[in-house]
Design a protein around this motif. Structure first.
Motif, PDB file in Angstrom:
ATOM      1  N   VAL A   1       0.821  -1.214   0.000  1.00  0.00           N
ATOM      2  CA  VAL A   1       0.000   0.000   0.000  1.00  0.00           C
ATOM      3  C   VAL A   1       0.852   1.260   0.000  1.00  0.00           C
ATOM      4  N   ALA A   2       1.829   1.336   0.864  1.00  0.00           N
ATOM      5  CA  ALA A   2       2.618   2.562   0.987  1.00  0.00           C
ATOM      6  C   ALA A   2       3.340   2.894  -0.319  1.00  0.00           C
ATOM      7  N   GLU A   3       3.968   1.911  -0.934  1.00  0.00           N
ATOM      8  CA  GLU A   3       4.718   2.156  -2.162  1.00  0.00           C
ATOM      9  C   GLU A   3       3.787   2.538  -3.316  1.00  0.00           C
ATOM     10  N   THR A   4       2.672   1.843  -3.416  1.00  0.00           N
ATOM     11  CA  THR A   4       1.730   2.125  -4.496  1.00  0.00           C
ATOM     12  C   THR A   4       1.102   3.501  -4.311  1.00  0.00           C
ATOM     13  N   PHE A   5       0.732   3.813  -3.092  1.00  0.00           N
ATOM     14  CA  PHE A   5       0.101   5.105  -2.847  1.00  0.00           C
ATOM     15  C   PHE A   5       1.066   6.250  -3.122  1.00  0.00           C
TER      16      PHE A   5
ATOM     17  N   ILE B   1       3.281   8.909 -15.028  1.00  0.00           N
ATOM     18  CA  ILE B   1       3.914   8.486 -13.773  1.00  0.00           C
ATOM     19  C   ILE B   1       3.375   7.136 -13.329  1.00  0.00           C
ATOM     20  N   ILE B   2       2.078   6.977 -13.412  1.00  0.00           N
ATOM     21  CA  ILE B   2       1.461   5.711 -12.998  1.00  0.00           C
ATOM     22  C   ILE B   2       1.888   4.571 -13.921  1.00  0.00           C
ATOM     23  N   THR B   3       1.924   4.856 -15.207  1.00  0.00           N
ATOM     24  CA  THR B   3       2.315   3.826 -16.175  1.00  0.00           C
ATOM     25  C   THR B   3       3.772   3.436 -16.009  1.00  0.00           C
ATOM     26  N   ASP B   4       4.634   4.438 -15.859  1.00  0.00           N
ATOM     27  CA  ASP B   4       6.064   4.161 -15.713  1.00  0.00           C
ATOM     28  C   ASP B   4       6.357   3.331 -14.464  1.00  0.00           C
ATOM     29  N   ALA B   5       5.514   3.429 -13.459  1.00  0.00           N
ATOM     30  CA  ALA B   5       5.703   2.653 -12.234  1.00  0.00           C
ATOM     31  C   ALA B   5       5.110   1.254 -12.337  1.00  0.00           C
ATOM     32  N   GLY B   6       4.503   0.946 -13.493  1.00  0.00           N
ATOM     33  CA  GLY B   6       3.976  -0.395 -13.703  1.00  0.00           C
ATOM     34  C   GLY B   6       2.512  -0.570 -13.349  1.00  0.00           C
ATOM     35  N   PHE B   7       1.801   0.548 -13.113  1.00  0.00           N
ATOM     36  CA  PHE B   7       0.392   0.453 -12.713  1.00  0.00           C
ATOM     37  C   PHE B   7      -0.564   0.972 -13.779  1.00  0.00           C
TER      38      PHE B   7
ATOM     39  N   GLY C   1      -6.346   7.506 -10.177  1.00  0.00           N
ATOM     40  CA  GLY C   1      -6.591   6.412  -9.250  1.00  0.00           C
ATOM     41  C   GLY C   1      -5.843   5.165  -9.681  1.00  0.00           C
ATOM     42  N   ILE C   2      -5.642   4.284  -8.738  1.00  0.00           N
ATOM     43  CA  ILE C   2      -5.057   2.961  -8.999  1.00  0.00           C
ATOM     44  C   ILE C   2      -5.982   1.938  -8.355  1.00  0.00           C
ATOM     45  N   TYR C   3      -6.464   0.991  -9.169  1.00  0.00           N
ATOM     46  CA  TYR C   3      -7.499   0.060  -8.728  1.00  0.00           C
ATOM     47  C   TYR C   3      -7.065  -1.374  -9.014  1.00  0.00           C
ATOM     48  N   GLN C   4      -6.842  -2.134  -7.985  1.00  0.00           N
ATOM     49  CA  GLN C   4      -6.406  -3.517  -8.119  1.00  0.00           C
ATOM     50  C   GLN C   4      -7.569  -4.435  -7.745  1.00  0.00           C
ATOM     51  N   ALA C   5      -8.231  -4.961  -8.750  1.00  0.00           N
ATOM     52  CA  ALA C   5      -9.461  -5.726  -8.553  1.00  0.00           C
ATOM     53  C   ALA C   5      -9.256  -6.868  -7.568  1.00  0.00           C
ATOM     54  N   GLY C   6     -10.232  -6.987  -6.657  1.00  0.00           N
ATOM     55  CA  GLY C   6     -10.187  -8.046  -5.660  1.00  0.00           C
ATOM     56  C   GLY C   6      -9.324  -7.737  -4.464  1.00  0.00           C
ATOM     57  N   ARG C   7      -8.597  -6.608  -4.517  1.00  0.00           N
ATOM     58  CA  ARG C   7      -7.683  -6.280  -3.409  1.00  0.00           C
ATOM     59  C   ARG C   7      -8.050  -4.944  -2.763  1.00  0.00           C
ATOM     60  N   TRP C   8      -7.677  -3.864  -3.392  1.00  0.00           N
ATOM     61  CA  TRP C   8      -7.958  -2.536  -2.858  1.00  0.00           C
ATOM     62  C   TRP C   8      -7.729  -1.505  -3.953  1.00  0.00           C
ATOM     63  N   GLY C   9      -8.220  -0.295  -3.716  1.00  0.00           N
ATOM     64  CA  GLY C   9      -8.026   0.801  -4.658  1.00  0.00           C
ATOM     65  C   GLY C   9      -7.744   2.095  -3.920  1.00  0.00           C
TER      66      GLY C   9
END
Length: 380
Positions: free
Chosen positions: A262-266, A296-302, A343-351
């Motif tokens: 969570v911390a790194e993704t946020f 930025i989001i894409t370059d980080a792999g999200f 936003g970053i949304y990981q289905a089944g986990r958290w967003g």
């Protein structure tokens, strides 16, 4: 039989008259003989009152040349009594059951070649107007009216600033209600009440997306019980009495997040939102603001987890022009107000989502929301 019109404090008559004059000019520039404005936000923008759309026709006829006219059922006319019709140069044309209001519009316009109809005019009125206006071409009024509404004046900006401060006060109180053991619906009900308490007419939307529900951007609320360690997306807003809307999202954690990433993704999301806001200034395109966050989001792999545009315009409607999205090469101008909400949304986990309303200034940008953007970790 009673109908309730939507009454809000209106701009002064001089401001409304100027808007009507610009609308006439915009119609002429678009080679359109008249605008036909149905009840709703466009009508409120032009005459200070939204009215209501029913099976009986109400429409504001704004000709490219000549005086505008409000065609309204006689039984609905008292609801428009506060409009300064004389000062605005508006003729009020009433009709009663048994009359043909579409012929009344046609008689006002003569034989127009082209008319622009409000985007959300009910089909029953659109088709009846088509029959009454004969060979006149019908187009959407939205592309014409949006050119007027996209650039907010000082009073509109003040209203959006007031709305932003009001919704900030609600976010400041979320810790009172967001606790383990409560359902999203229970938390949402408390938030909705606070939205009114803090100065809105009503809560237009309340999203409380906890745990995996946070991965659905437009989740709403559910009976899911909030658990310790949940990441929770809270997206809330509504209109203040002036009719202008708030819309702000912050992401919370109920105690320390249970997921290690969570911390790194946020941190990626936070950097993207800050970069997009910082990129706002006159002359840059709407799509460049989207790119500032998305890259930025894409370059980080999200990249695959950012599934919506970066923002939308806001004013008398929660969603209006300009849209902050790839492919929109509209240059930004002072007075344009919109959300910045990656936003970053990981289905089944958290967003997670972070959203501010901003306005383009003469030299850069002003944000109407001042609550902390970092993940808010609540005691649990």
């Amino acid at each position: 039989m009673s109908r309730r019109s939507l009454h809000t404090p209106a701009p002064d008559a001089a401001a409304l008259r100027a808007r009507l004059d610009r609308a006439r000019g915009a119609a002429a520039k678009a080679d359109t003989d008249a605008l036909l404005i149905a009840p709703g936000s466009d009508l409120r923008y032009l005459i200070g009152q939204a009215g209501g759309s029913f099976e009986r026709l109400t429409t504001l006829v704004v000709p490219a040349e000549g005086a505008p006219a409000l065609v309204v059922p006689k039984l609905e006319a008292p609801g428009y009594a506060d409009i300064p019709a004389d000062e605005l140069g508006i003729d009020i044309l009433t009709w009663v059951d048994g009359d043909d209001p579409y012929r009344l519009v046609a008689g006002r316009l003569g034989k127009p070649g082209r008319v622009a109809v409000s985007d959300f005019t009910p089909a029953l009125h659109v088709l009846a107007l088509r029959g009454a206006l004969g060979a006149a071409e019908q187009i959407l009024a939205g592309p014409i009216v949006r050119e007027l509404r996209m650039r907010k004046d000082a009073a509109e900006i003040d209203a959006l600033r007031k709305a932003g401060a009001a919704i900030d006060r609600v976010h400041a109180r979320v810790g009172e209600w967001l606790r383990p053991g409560r359902t999203e619906a229970e938390v949402g009900a408390d938030i909705a009440a606070a939205i009114v308490e803090e100065g809105h007419d009503r809560a237009d939307f309340v999203i409380v997306g906890s745990g995996p529900n946070g991965a659905s951007p437009h989740h709403d609320v559910s009976e899911r019980v909030i658990e310790r360690g949940d990441v929770v997306v809270v997206d809330i807003g509504g209109p203040i009495p002036e009719g202008y809307n708030s819309d702000s999202t912050r992401t919370y954690a109920v105690g320390e997040p249970r997921d290690a990433d969570v911390a790194e993704t946020f941190a990626v999301l936070l950097a993207a939102q800050r970069a997009a806001v910082a990129a706002v200034r006159p002359g840059v395109t709407a799509e460049s603001i989207d790119a500032a966050a998305r890259d930025i989001i894409t370059d980080a792999g999200f990249g695959e987890y950012f599934i919506h545009r970066t923002g939308h315009g806001i004013g008398l409607d929660v969603h209006e022009e300009p849209y902050i999205i790839k492919g929109n090469d509209l240059p930004l101008e002072p007075g344009m107000a919109f959300s910045v909400e990656p936003g970053i949304y990981q289905a089944g986990r958290w967003g997670a989502r972070i959203e501010d309303i901003v306005v383009v200034t003469e030299t850069g940008v002003e944000s109407f929301n001042g609550r902390p953007h970092e993940l808010v970790v609540l005691d649990a």
